[in-house]
Enzyme design. Sequence first.
Site, PDB file in Angstrom:
ATOM      1  N   HIS A 145       0.827  -1.207   0.000  1.00 39.86           N
ATOM      2  CA  HIS A 145       0.000   0.000   0.000  1.00 39.86           C
ATOM      3  C   HIS A 145       0.860   1.255   0.000  1.00 39.86           C
ATOM      4  O   HIS A 145       0.552   2.246  -0.652  1.00 39.86           O
ATOM      5  CB  HIS A 145      -0.924   0.001   1.219  1.00 39.86           C
ATOM      6  CG  HIS A 145      -1.993  -1.028   1.116  1.00 39.86           C
ATOM      7  ND1 HIS A 145      -2.209  -1.994   2.069  1.00 39.86           N
ATOM      8  CD2 HIS A 145      -2.897  -1.253   0.153  1.00 39.86           C
ATOM      9  CE1 HIS A 145      -3.204  -2.766   1.689  1.00 39.86           C
ATOM     10  NE2 HIS A 145      -3.643  -2.332   0.534  1.00 39.86           N
ATOM     11  N   GLU A 152      -3.258 -15.555 -20.455  1.00 40.87           N
ATOM     12  CA  GLU A 152      -2.180 -15.533 -19.461  1.00 40.87           C
ATOM     13  C   GLU A 152      -1.705 -16.933 -19.094  1.00 40.87           C
ATOM     14  O   GLU A 152      -0.975 -17.116 -18.130  1.00 40.87           O
ATOM     15  CB  GLU A 152      -2.594 -14.735 -18.213  1.00 40.87           C
ATOM     16  CG  GLU A 152      -3.953 -15.020 -17.678  1.00 40.87           C
ATOM     17  CD  GLU A 152      -4.362 -14.076 -16.533  1.00 40.87           C
ATOM     18  OE1 GLU A 152      -3.545 -13.276 -16.055  1.00 40.87           O
ATOM     19  OE2 GLU A 152      -5.528 -14.172 -16.115  1.00 40.87           O
ATOM     20  N   ASP A 209       1.221 -13.105 -15.481  1.00 42.70           N
ATOM     21  CA  ASP A 209       0.996 -14.543 -15.311  1.00 42.70           C
ATOM     22  C   ASP A 209       1.535 -15.348 -16.478  1.00 42.70           C
ATOM     23  O   ASP A 209       2.060 -16.445 -16.289  1.00 42.70           O
ATOM     24  CB  ASP A 209      -0.498 -14.821 -15.130  1.00 42.70           C
ATOM     25  CG  ASP A 209      -0.912 -14.629 -13.683  1.00 42.70           C
ATOM     26  OD1 ASP A 209      -0.199 -15.137 -12.802  1.00 42.70           O
ATOM     27  OD2 ASP A 209      -1.915 -13.951 -13.427  1.00 42.70           O
ATOM     28  N   CYS A 243      -2.159  -6.081 -20.694  1.00 48.31           N
ATOM     29  CA  CYS A 243      -2.376  -5.346 -19.451  1.00 48.31           C
ATOM     30  C   CYS A 243      -1.446  -5.794 -18.330  1.00 48.31           C
ATOM     31  O   CYS A 243      -1.607  -5.399 -17.193  1.00 48.31           O
ATOM     32  CB  CYS A 243      -3.834  -5.451 -19.001  1.00 48.31           C
ATOM     33  SG  CYS A 243      -4.332  -7.131 -18.634  1.00 48.31           S
TER      34      CYS A 243
HETATM   35  C1  PEP Z   1      -1.363 -10.370 -15.518  1.00 50.44           C
HETATM   36  O1  PEP Z   1      -1.311 -11.531 -15.111  1.00 50.44           O
HETATM   37  O2  PEP Z   1      -0.546  -9.892 -16.327  1.00 50.44           O
HETATM   38  C2  PEP Z   1      -2.405  -9.462 -15.027  1.00 50.44           C
HETATM   39  C3  PEP Z   1      -2.575  -8.266 -15.528  1.00 50.44           C
HETATM   40  O3  PEP Z   1      -3.173  -9.902 -14.017  1.00 50.44           O
HETATM   41  P1  PEP Z   1      -2.728  -9.895 -12.458  1.00 50.44           P
HETATM   42  O4  PEP Z   1      -1.396  -9.221 -12.384  1.00 50.44           O
HETATM   43  O5  PEP Z   1      -3.792  -9.201 -11.735  1.00 50.44           O
HETATM   44  O6  PEP Z   1      -2.659 -11.369 -12.200  1.00 50.44           O
HETATM   45 MG    MG Z   2      -3.004 -12.371 -14.106  1.00 45.96          MG
END
Ligand code: PEP
Ligand code: MG
Length: 620
Positions: A199, A441, A465, A512
């Site tokens: 945080h 992912e 991931d 993302c």
């Molecule tokens: C990812 O896995 O790249 C992703 C954006 O999801 P998170 O980081 O929330 O697992």
């Molecule tokens: Mg992910």
Amino acid sequence: MKATVDRTPRTFYGIGASPGIIIGQLRLLGRRKGRRHEHAHLDPARIDAEMVRFKAAVDRAEAQLRTARQQFAEQLAGYTAIIDSHLLMLRDRMIFDRTLAAIAQQGIDAEWALEKALNETRAAFAAIDDPYLRARVHDVEQVAERIFRQLGEQGEEELAAGAEKVVLVARDFAPEEILRMQTERVLGFVAEQGGATSHSAIVARTLGIPSVVGAAGITNAAASGDRIVVDGGTGLLHLHPTQDQLDYYREYQQQYQRYSEEVAAYTHLAAETIDGLAVRVEANIGKNEEAALAVEYGAGGVGLFRSEYTYLNRQTVPDEEELFDLYRGLLVSLSPFSVTIRTLDAGGDKFPTSLRWASELNPALGLRAIRFSLREPAIFTAQLRALFRAGVHGRLRIMFPMITSLCEVQRVKELIASVQAELGREGVPFATRVPVGIMIEVPSAVSVADVLAREVDFFSIGTNDLIQYALAIDRGNEQVAHMYEPLHPAVLRMIRQVTEAGHEAGIPVAMCGEMAGDLAVLPVLLGLGIDELSMHPYAIPYVKRMIRQSTAEECERLAAEVLTCASAQEVHDCLNRCLPARYPEEFGQGGIRRLKTTCCSLLTTPAASPDREGGERCCP
Ligand code: PEP
Ligand code: MG
């Protein structure tokens, strides 16, 4: 006071939490370290007074927290829950009662008793199976630290005591302390604990305070008044810097300052390459309060709303009405931009307390994300109903996490159809044309991307991931963190396979994961055919600027070249050869290290290890 003054230059490797270069004097906070506090057995006559002293310290800590809560209500926005939980912990049995009992029964002073209580609590937390809950020990430590400070002679501590602006160094900082840094004479901070997603790091980034966290060993090595160089992008710290280091960083700091100001001034320009390729650049957020920040940084929408944050830190699962209100608010506040909400991605390393989890040996490969949602249709349906109802209030896209096969997509689509039919029967207004996409992912999804592309409206590659599963590197495991390699040819080829499959089927392909905000790979990603990039808001201005300086044609050539590389090292060499000449502002002089400072992505941060030698880690 330190026994000897050792001014040998030393380098520490922390985690870049918020970008920016600082050269300055440090001030070490947290005076309770063992070397500063002598444990004391008390005269029995003093025990009552010691208990009163402890209670008074807790009272002061409580008052301090309440003031911060009031004073920073606006800036803290979604983070007030952290302060509330700290307020509860101050009086919790594990710290409060245990400390008082130790003073009374063992006749020891309050600092020693608190230290014992904290150690017992740490041991109890270490035995917890659930990794999310286990990580909450960090909050207990922050609370105990606050009491320690109140027990100290200085009482309420000014963060910056002298006239000169300083770099604060401590084991840890609470989020509202970081807010206070805005108004005190603070250049930035270094914390021994915490990670890029703690945080405190999030608040520091939000406020633009340069900082490094997870800098193991720094509080033992540093003393107030020491000179330090902090690179909030790479996480590098130079204690007692050499003249060469100082010269280098002074120059670097000036360039960085000029560059950041210029970048920020133009962030609202379109993200379009010189030869006319328009790229959607969006923000990753997890709370409604971050929407304004995203817009301020020039986001063209939200490419990833991590909906699981709403389920964390609470005793009950949010119901449909609560979710509906939340999603509607988000869509309205971001209108006319589009908002991509990812359905619950619980499990892995995120365990909502309100949900019951069987303990798993390997949660990353366990009941996670869409698997959990399909197993718990009541929870999933409530979220879907809320989403489709909210969809009438803005431009919504829905995205499903961790899809591994066609059959999962089909089951999701069946559920969507039944939710829509039900809403229709009930006469509840809902959006009928919401684009539905999936996260890519998992390697199996890459492999069958052509099949999946026919079923959905968009892809979004979750590289955090995808890299973990493709390279078999646990993204949370420090032992193998240095092997986490976004530039591995396997990863780049997978991205290519996904964009080809998506485009063949006529759907856009977004990214993302953290990789989307890393300038070092940006030209390659554009060349590989990524249509939309979604990232932490602060990275957006830099990414947009670089897009405006690129041509699609050159990016394609670069992507074609890196795709011929046999190893991550070759890719790294190729980028180091090509980028500085083509993007001198970003990569000139300092080469790739400069871009790390601007974007400070997790992928380019050296693993926190005090004994590692310097150098770049883009490819190990
Ligand atoms: C990812 O896995 O790249 C992703 C954006 O999801 P998170 O980081 O929330 O697992
Ligand atoms: Mg992910």
